[in-house]
Design a protein around this motif. Structure first.
Motif, PDB file in Angstrom:
ATOM      1  N   UNK A   1       0.825  -1.209   0.000  1.00  0.00           N
ATOM      2  CA  UNK A   1       0.000   0.000   0.000  1.00  0.00           C
ATOM      3  C   UNK A   1       0.865   1.268   0.000  1.00  0.00           C
ATOM      4  N   UNK A   2       1.926   1.279   0.839  1.00  0.00           N
ATOM      5  CA  UNK A   2       2.803   2.447   0.886  1.00  0.00           C
ATOM      6  C   UNK A   2       3.511   2.675  -0.442  1.00  0.00           C
ATOM      7  N   UNK A   3       3.880   1.600  -1.120  1.00  0.00           N
ATOM      8  CA  UNK A   3       4.534   1.751  -2.414  1.00  0.00           C
ATOM      9  C   UNK A   3       3.621   2.447  -3.419  1.00  0.00           C
ATOM     10  N   UNK A   4       2.329   2.173  -3.317  1.00  0.00           N
ATOM     11  CA  UNK A   4       1.383   2.746  -4.267  1.00  0.00           C
ATOM     12  C   UNK A   4       1.010   4.182  -3.934  1.00  0.00           C
ATOM     13  N   UNK A   5       1.159   4.562  -2.670  1.00  0.00           N
ATOM     14  CA  UNK A   5       0.754   5.908  -2.266  1.00  0.00           C
ATOM     15  C   UNK A   5       1.937   6.796  -1.894  1.00  0.00           C
ATOM     16  N   UNK A   6       2.704   6.375  -0.897  1.00  0.00           N
ATOM     17  CA  UNK A   6       3.789   7.220  -0.402  1.00  0.00           C
ATOM     18  C   UNK A   6       4.905   7.398  -1.419  1.00  0.00           C
ATOM     19  N   UNK A   7       5.275   6.331  -2.119  1.00  0.00           N
ATOM     20  CA  UNK A   7       6.392   6.424  -3.059  1.00  0.00           C
ATOM     21  C   UNK A   7       6.161   7.469  -4.146  1.00  0.00           C
ATOM     22  N   UNK A   8       5.020   7.456  -4.856  1.00  0.00           N
ATOM     23  CA  UNK A   8       4.789   8.496  -5.861  1.00  0.00           C
ATOM     24  C   UNK A   8       4.616   9.889  -5.244  1.00  0.00           C
ATOM     25  N   UNK A   9       3.936   9.967  -4.109  1.00  0.00           N
ATOM     26  CA  UNK A   9       3.672  11.264  -3.479  1.00  0.00           C
ATOM     27  C   UNK A   9       4.974  11.946  -3.044  1.00  0.00           C
ATOM     28  N   UNK A  10       5.868  11.162  -2.485  1.00  0.00           N
ATOM     29  CA  UNK A  10       7.140  11.713  -2.020  1.00  0.00           C
ATOM     30  C   UNK A  10       8.211  11.706  -3.102  1.00  0.00           C
ATOM     31  N   UNK A  11       7.921  11.069  -4.223  1.00  0.00           N
ATOM     32  CA  UNK A  11       8.894  10.999  -5.309  1.00  0.00           C
ATOM     33  C   UNK A  11      10.144  10.232  -4.920  1.00  0.00           C
ATOM     34  N   UNK A  12       9.966   9.106  -4.240  1.00  0.00           N
ATOM     35  CA  UNK A  12      11.109   8.368  -3.703  1.00  0.00           C
ATOM     36  C   UNK A  12      11.882   7.654  -4.807  1.00  0.00           C
ATOM     37  N   UNK A  13      13.204   7.869  -4.811  1.00  0.00           N
ATOM     38  CA  UNK A  13      14.131   7.152  -5.681  1.00  0.00           C
ATOM     39  C   UNK A  13      15.202   6.540  -4.794  1.00  0.00           C
ATOM     40  N   UNK A  14      15.676   5.357  -5.170  1.00  0.00           N
ATOM     41  CA  UNK A  14      16.699   4.706  -4.355  1.00  0.00           C
ATOM     42  C   UNK A  14      17.715   4.019  -5.243  1.00  0.00           C
ATOM     43  N   UNK A  15      18.944   3.966  -4.757  1.00  0.00           N
ATOM     44  CA  UNK A  15      20.022   3.278  -5.459  1.00  0.00           C
ATOM     45  C   UNK A  15      20.910   2.586  -4.432  1.00  0.00           C
ATOM     46  N   UNK A  16      21.444   1.437  -4.805  1.00  0.00           N
ATOM     47  CA  UNK A  16      22.391   0.740  -3.956  1.00  0.00           C
ATOM     48  C   UNK A  16      21.806  -0.314  -3.046  1.00  0.00           C
ATOM     49  N   UNK A  17      20.480  -0.450  -3.018  1.00  0.00           N
ATOM     50  CA  UNK A  17      19.875  -1.409  -2.094  1.00  0.00           C
ATOM     51  C   UNK A  17      20.176  -2.860  -2.465  1.00  0.00           C
ATOM     52  N   UNK A  18      20.627  -3.095  -3.692  1.00  0.00           N
ATOM     53  CA  UNK A  18      20.976  -4.462  -4.090  1.00  0.00           C
ATOM     54  C   UNK A  18      22.220  -4.965  -3.352  1.00  0.00           C
ATOM     55  N   UNK A  19      22.934  -4.057  -2.689  1.00  0.00           N
ATOM     56  CA  UNK A  19      24.117  -4.464  -1.929  1.00  0.00           C
ATOM     57  C   UNK A  19      23.766  -5.148  -0.603  1.00  0.00           C
ATOM     58  N   UNK A  20      22.538  -4.993  -0.169  1.00  0.00           N
ATOM     59  CA  UNK A  20      22.117  -5.599   1.099  1.00  0.00           C
ATOM     60  C   UNK A  20      21.870  -7.088   0.892  1.00  0.00           C
ATOM     61  N   UNK A  21      22.654  -7.891   1.576  1.00  0.00           N
ATOM     62  CA  UNK A  21      22.543  -9.336   1.403  1.00  0.00           C
ATOM     63  C   UNK A  21      21.218  -9.845   1.974  1.00  0.00           C
ATOM     64  N   UNK A  22      20.510 -10.669   1.213  1.00  0.00           N
ATOM     65  CA  UNK A  22      19.195 -11.148   1.673  1.00  0.00           C
ATOM     66  C   UNK A  22      19.279 -12.261   2.706  1.00  0.00           C
ATOM     67  N   UNK A  23      20.480 -12.821   2.888  1.00  0.00           N
ATOM     68  CA  UNK A  23      20.613 -14.005   3.734  1.00  0.00           C
ATOM     69  C   UNK A  23      21.256 -13.730   5.084  1.00  0.00           C
ATOM     70  N   UNK A  24      21.402 -12.449   5.451  1.00  0.00           N
ATOM     71  CA  UNK A  24      22.003 -12.156   6.744  1.00  0.00           C
ATOM     72  C   UNK A  24      21.485 -10.825   7.302  1.00  0.00           C
ATOM     73  N   UNK A  25      21.711 -10.622   8.573  1.00  0.00           N
ATOM     74  CA  UNK A  25      21.294  -9.371   9.193  1.00  0.00           C
ATOM     75  C   UNK A  25      22.227  -8.232   8.821  1.00  0.00           C
ATOM     76  N   UNK A  26      21.819  -7.035   9.148  1.00  0.00           N
ATOM     77  CA  UNK A  26      22.640  -5.873   8.845  1.00  0.00           C
ATOM     78  C   UNK A  26      22.152  -4.666   9.614  1.00  0.00           C
ATOM     79  N   UNK A  27      23.060  -3.742   9.866  1.00  0.00           N
ATOM     80  CA  UNK A  27      22.747  -2.517  10.602  1.00  0.00           C
ATOM     81  C   UNK A  27      22.674  -1.358   9.624  1.00  0.00           C
ATOM     82  N   UNK A  28      21.472  -0.797   9.454  1.00  0.00           N
ATOM     83  CA  UNK A  28      21.267   0.359   8.580  1.00  0.00           C
ATOM     84  C   UNK A  28      21.434   1.635   9.406  1.00  0.00           C
ATOM     85  N   UNK A  29      22.429   2.449   9.051  1.00  0.00           N
ATOM     86  CA  UNK A  29      22.675   3.705   9.757  1.00  0.00           C
ATOM     87  C   UNK A  29      22.526   4.854   8.766  1.00  0.00           C
TER      88      UNK A  29
END
Length: 213
Positions: A1-29
């Motif tokens: 739901x947020x992707x359909x509403x908040x993303x277009x409204x706020x004009x969110x663009x992102x790059x680099x998220x493919x670096x986050x490994x799907x098989x382990x934890x991580x600290x986002x700072x």
């Protein structure tokens, strides 16, 4: 739901998220621009984030409800953070992402402030990579000075920087060294996000989750 509403409204663009490994934890700072930051950090990811936030934020209308729904861990300013840190470390050990804004408070002017050392325990004991993140544009959508926390439409750019491996965290030495390392990496990601927002030139490998414009 947020992707359909908040993303277009706020004009969110992102790059680099493919670096986050799907098989382990991580600290986002990340730098802290506004109440929107947990939302814009989570939108580009297919995984949930367990955030740590001041307990006073849970009393903010609507936003507090969002924090509870996202299972955010409250930090009391005048109480020991031992239990919260234990819960956060457990989440990392389970392979989850834990998000934290080490400035400790929202920026007053959009710039990156001094980082508090509270995250160092998680950085040292979490045994997971640190993912430095830079956000630009959320401040303009919902600045700290706005009395009613209703965001304006905008253009928000999020840059997930190169991961900091556990070996580099250990090599940074004491708390001051880790804070300096993370400050440098968040500042670099933030600078890229600001440049992207101002010039429209994508840092590379962009994943647009909202409408172009």
């Amino acid at each position: 739901m947020l992707r359909l509403s908040a993303a277009p409204y706020l004009g969110v663009r992102a790059v680099g998220q493919e670096q986050i490994r799907p098989d382990q934890g991580g600290l986002l700072l990340s730098n802290h621009q506004s109440f929107l930051d947990p939302v814009v950090l989570g939108l580009p990811l297919d995984r949930s984030i367990t955030f740590l936030a001041r307990d006073s934020l849970f009393r903010v209308p609507l936003f507090g409800r969002y924090l509870k729904a996202m299972k955010t861990l409250p930090i009391a300013r005048n109480a020991p953070a031992t239990a919260v840190m234990r819960d956060a470390l457990a989440a990392l050990e389970r392979g989850e992402l834990v998000g934290l804004f080490p400035e400790g408070t929202r920026t007053a002017d959009g710039s990156l402030g001094d980082l508090k050392p509270g995250f160092v325990t998680l950085a040292r004991r979490g045994k997971t990579p640190i993912y430095p993140v830079g956000i630009a544009g959320a401040f303009e959508c919902l600045p700290r000075s706005r009395r009613i926390p209703l965001p304006s439409p905008g253009r928000v750019c999020v840059v997930f920087g190169e991961p900091i491996p556990t070996e580099e965290i250990a090599a940074a030495g004491g708390a001051a060294g880790i804070v300096s390392l993370v400050t440098e990496r968040i500042a670099a990601a933030h600078a890229l996000a600001v440049s992207w927002r101002e010039t429209g030139e994508e840092p590379g490998g962009v994943d647009a989750i909202g409408s172009k414009g």
